[in-house]
Scaffold this active site. Structure first.
Site, PDB file in Angstrom:
ATOM      1  N   TYR A  36       0.844  -1.211   0.000  1.00  0.00           N
ATOM      2  CA  TYR A  36       0.000   0.000   0.000  1.00  0.00           C
ATOM      3  C   TYR A  36       0.877   1.258   0.000  1.00  0.00           C
ATOM      4  CZ  TYR A  36      -3.801   3.099   1.684  1.00  0.00           C
ATOM      5  OH  TYR A  36      -4.718   4.109   1.838  1.00  0.00           O
ATOM      6  N   LYS A  39       1.016   4.181  -2.844  1.00  0.00           N
ATOM      7  CA  LYS A  39       0.644   5.565  -2.525  1.00  0.00           C
ATOM      8  C   LYS A  39       1.829   6.522  -2.736  1.00  0.00           C
ATOM      9  CE  LYS A  39      -3.676   4.840  -1.500  1.00  0.00           C
ATOM     10  NZ  LYS A  39      -4.738   5.397  -2.344  1.00  0.00           N
TER      11      LYS A  39
HETATM   12  P1  NAP Z   1     -13.320   2.199   1.266  1.00  0.00           P
HETATM   13  O1  NAP Z   1     -14.344   2.666   2.247  1.00  0.00           O
HETATM   14  O2  NAP Z   1     -12.757   0.829   1.397  1.00  0.00           O
HETATM   15  O3  NAP Z   1     -13.915   2.417  -0.222  1.00  0.00           O
HETATM   16  C1  NAP Z   1     -13.126   2.075  -1.330  1.00  0.00           C
HETATM   17  C2  NAP Z   1     -13.872   2.420  -2.596  1.00  0.00           C
HETATM   18  O4  NAP Z   1     -13.038   2.059  -3.709  1.00  0.00           O
HETATM   19  C3  NAP Z   1     -15.176   1.665  -2.747  1.00  0.00           C
HETATM   20  O5  NAP Z   1     -16.159   2.526  -3.260  1.00  0.00           O
HETATM   21  C4  NAP Z   1     -14.838   0.560  -3.748  1.00  0.00           C
HETATM   22  O6  NAP Z   1     -15.938   0.216  -4.577  1.00  0.00           O
HETATM   23  C5  NAP Z   1     -13.804   1.282  -4.609  1.00  0.00           C
HETATM   24  N1  NAP Z   1     -12.948   0.342  -5.351  1.00  0.00           N
HETATM   25  C6  NAP Z   1     -12.107  -0.593  -4.860  1.00  0.00           C
HETATM   26  N2  NAP Z   1     -11.494  -1.239  -5.859  1.00  0.00           N
HETATM   27  C7  NAP Z   1     -11.969  -0.710  -7.018  1.00  0.00           C
HETATM   28  C8  NAP Z   1     -11.717  -0.931  -8.404  1.00  0.00           C
HETATM   29  N3  NAP Z   1     -10.832  -1.863  -8.815  1.00  0.00           N
HETATM   30  N4  NAP Z   1     -12.374  -0.172  -9.316  1.00  0.00           N
HETATM   31  C9  NAP Z   1     -13.263   0.767  -8.933  1.00  0.00           C
HETATM   32  N5  NAP Z   1     -13.538   1.026  -7.639  1.00  0.00           N
HETATM   33  C10 NAP Z   1     -12.910   0.300  -6.700  1.00  0.00           C
HETATM   34  O7  NAP Z   1     -12.054   3.171   1.281  1.00  0.00           O
HETATM   35  P2  NAP Z   1     -11.895   4.704   1.768  1.00  0.00           P
HETATM   36  O8  NAP Z   1     -11.425   4.670   3.179  1.00  0.00           O
HETATM   37  O9  NAP Z   1     -13.076   5.482   1.412  1.00  0.00           O
HETATM   38  O10 NAP Z   1     -10.647   5.137   0.881  1.00  0.00           O
HETATM   39  C11 NAP Z   1     -10.776   5.858  -0.325  1.00  0.00           C
HETATM   40  C12 NAP Z   1      -9.388   6.266  -0.814  1.00  0.00           C
HETATM   41  O11 NAP Z   1      -8.742   7.049   0.194  1.00  0.00           O
HETATM   42  C13 NAP Z   1      -8.468   5.085  -1.099  1.00  0.00           C
HETATM   43  O12 NAP Z   1      -7.640   5.360  -2.204  1.00  0.00           O
HETATM   44  C14 NAP Z   1      -7.622   4.994   0.169  1.00  0.00           C
HETATM   45  O13 NAP Z   1      -6.392   4.388  -0.061  1.00  0.00           O
HETATM   46  C15 NAP Z   1      -7.485   6.469   0.516  1.00  0.00           C
HETATM   47  N6  NAP Z   1      -7.170   6.706   1.928  1.00  0.00           N
HETATM   48  C16 NAP Z   1      -8.039   6.349   2.930  1.00  0.00           C
HETATM   49  C17 NAP Z   1      -7.686   6.608   4.244  1.00  0.00           C
HETATM   50  C18 NAP Z   1      -8.604   6.264   5.394  1.00  0.00           C
HETATM   51  O14 NAP Z   1      -8.187   6.492   6.539  1.00  0.00           O
HETATM   52  N7  NAP Z   1      -9.792   5.757   5.182  1.00  0.00           N
HETATM   53  C19 NAP Z   1      -6.470   7.213   4.548  1.00  0.00           C
HETATM   54  C20 NAP Z   1      -5.622   7.547   3.510  1.00  0.00           C
HETATM   55  C21 NAP Z   1      -5.978   7.301   2.195  1.00  0.00           C
HETATM   56  P3  NAP Z   1     -16.761  -1.175  -4.408  1.00  0.00           P
HETATM   57  O15 NAP Z   1     -17.071  -1.345  -2.943  1.00  0.00           O
HETATM   58  O16 NAP Z   1     -17.978  -0.922  -5.242  1.00  0.00           O
HETATM   59  O17 NAP Z   1     -15.891  -2.256  -4.973  1.00  0.00           O
END
Ligand code: NAP
Length: 248
Positions: free
Chosen positions: A156, A160
């Site tokens: 990851y 990133k």
């Molecule tokens: P999440 O709740 O797990 O949601 C992930 C989203 O990505 C879901 O809508 C999922 O869609 C979609 N997805 C996954 N694989 C995919 C693919 N191959 N094609 C299209 N869509 C896909 O994650 P989140 O926490 O909202 O994170 C969103 C972004 O922010 C990510 O890039 C993550 O790395 C980044 N981020 C998050 C955090 C945190 O603390 N949460 C911190 C830093 C960065 P489906 O469910 O429909 O498959």
């Protein structure tokens, strides 16, 4: 006039979490919203109705961001349906955690494909229409983990960190065409992705955050709105942290 009134935004991975908050924030601000989902089909379809209630045009597409051909097709479809793409938000991402000793080749490949290759796929596909329009804003979701590293997340973190290098390079390549490219590095945001962490890890994170709380998806979405709008018209090649002061 709202910040992004009548602009067209494409958000990947909007069925849940941060992507869903981004889609909602842009719809509230008057943008027309195209978004993707992959496995959460019902949630994706329901979002279309929720967004349309804000009086804008909204359409969800089931599309795998890690697939080059599906991404090309997605951009073609969005252009056919909406006429243009002003803002691309590469948000889709996954984790497949494990210490390097135990990490499989599949875990490595999947995370690099979904988190990093997806950004190449979508950015490449929107470049032509944005160059034609002589404007565009591309926003890539990196992470504090891409800046700092994290034990158990080498795949990851690599994906990133790769996004940061890609973002800066695209800003350099496309700045003269009035296309901006920035990254957002969230810290600990309360979504399903972070729900997977055990309680002790969450407590540890929270203690180290100067603001003493996790962030909300809407707080990341608000920074997207700034970077997508003309409020940030002279901002490109930057990584903006949204982390409650965690790296300070
Ligand atoms: P999440 O709740 O797990 O949601 C992930 C989203 O990505 C879901 O809508 C999922 O869609 C979609 N997805 C996954 N694989 C995919 C693919 N191959 N094609 C299209 N869509 C896909 O994650 P989140 O926490 O909202 O994170 C969103 C972004 O922010 C990510 O890039 C993550 O790395 C980044 N981020 C998050 C955090 C945190 O603390 N949460 C911190 C830093 C960065 P489906 O469910 O429909 O498959």
């Amino acid at each position: 006039m709202s910040l992004v009134q009548n602009k067209v935004v494409l958000v990947t991975g909007a069925s849940r979490g941060i992507g869903r908050a981004i889609a909602t924030t842009f719809a509230k601000a008057g943008a027309n919203v195209a978004f993707t989902y992959l496995s959460s089909v019902e949630k994706g379809q329901a979002l279309e109705q929720e967004l349309a209630a804000f009086g804008i045009t909204a359409k969800g597409y089931r599309s795998d961001a890690s697939s080059y051909t599906e991404s090309e097709k997605l951009v073609e479809d969005v252009l056919a349906d909406f006429g243009t793409i002003d803002i691309l938000i590469n948000n889709a991402g996954i984790t497949r955690d494990g210490l390097l000793m135990r990490m499989s080749e599949e875990q490595w490949d999947e995370v690099i494909r979904v988190n990093l290759k997806s950004i190449f796929n979508l950015t490449k596909a929107v470049t032509k229409p944005m160059m034609k329009a002589k404007s565009g804003s591309i926003i890539n979701m990196t992470s504090i983990v891409g800046i700092k590293g994290n034990a158990g997340q080498s795949n990851y973190a690599a994906s990133k960190a790769g996004i940061i290098g890609f973002t800066k390079s695209i800003a350099l390549e496309l700045g003269s065409r009035n296309i901006r490219c920035n990254a957002i590095a969230p810290g600990f945001i309360e979504t399903e992705m972070t729900e997977e962490l055990n309680e002790a890890a969450i407590e540890e994170w929270t203690k180290s955050i100067p603001m003493k709380r996790g962030g909300q998806a809407t707080e990341v979405a608000d920074v997207c709105l700034f970077l997508g709008s003309d409020m940030s018209s002279y901002v490109t090649g930057q990584v903006i942290s949204v982390n409650g002061g965690l790296l300070t």
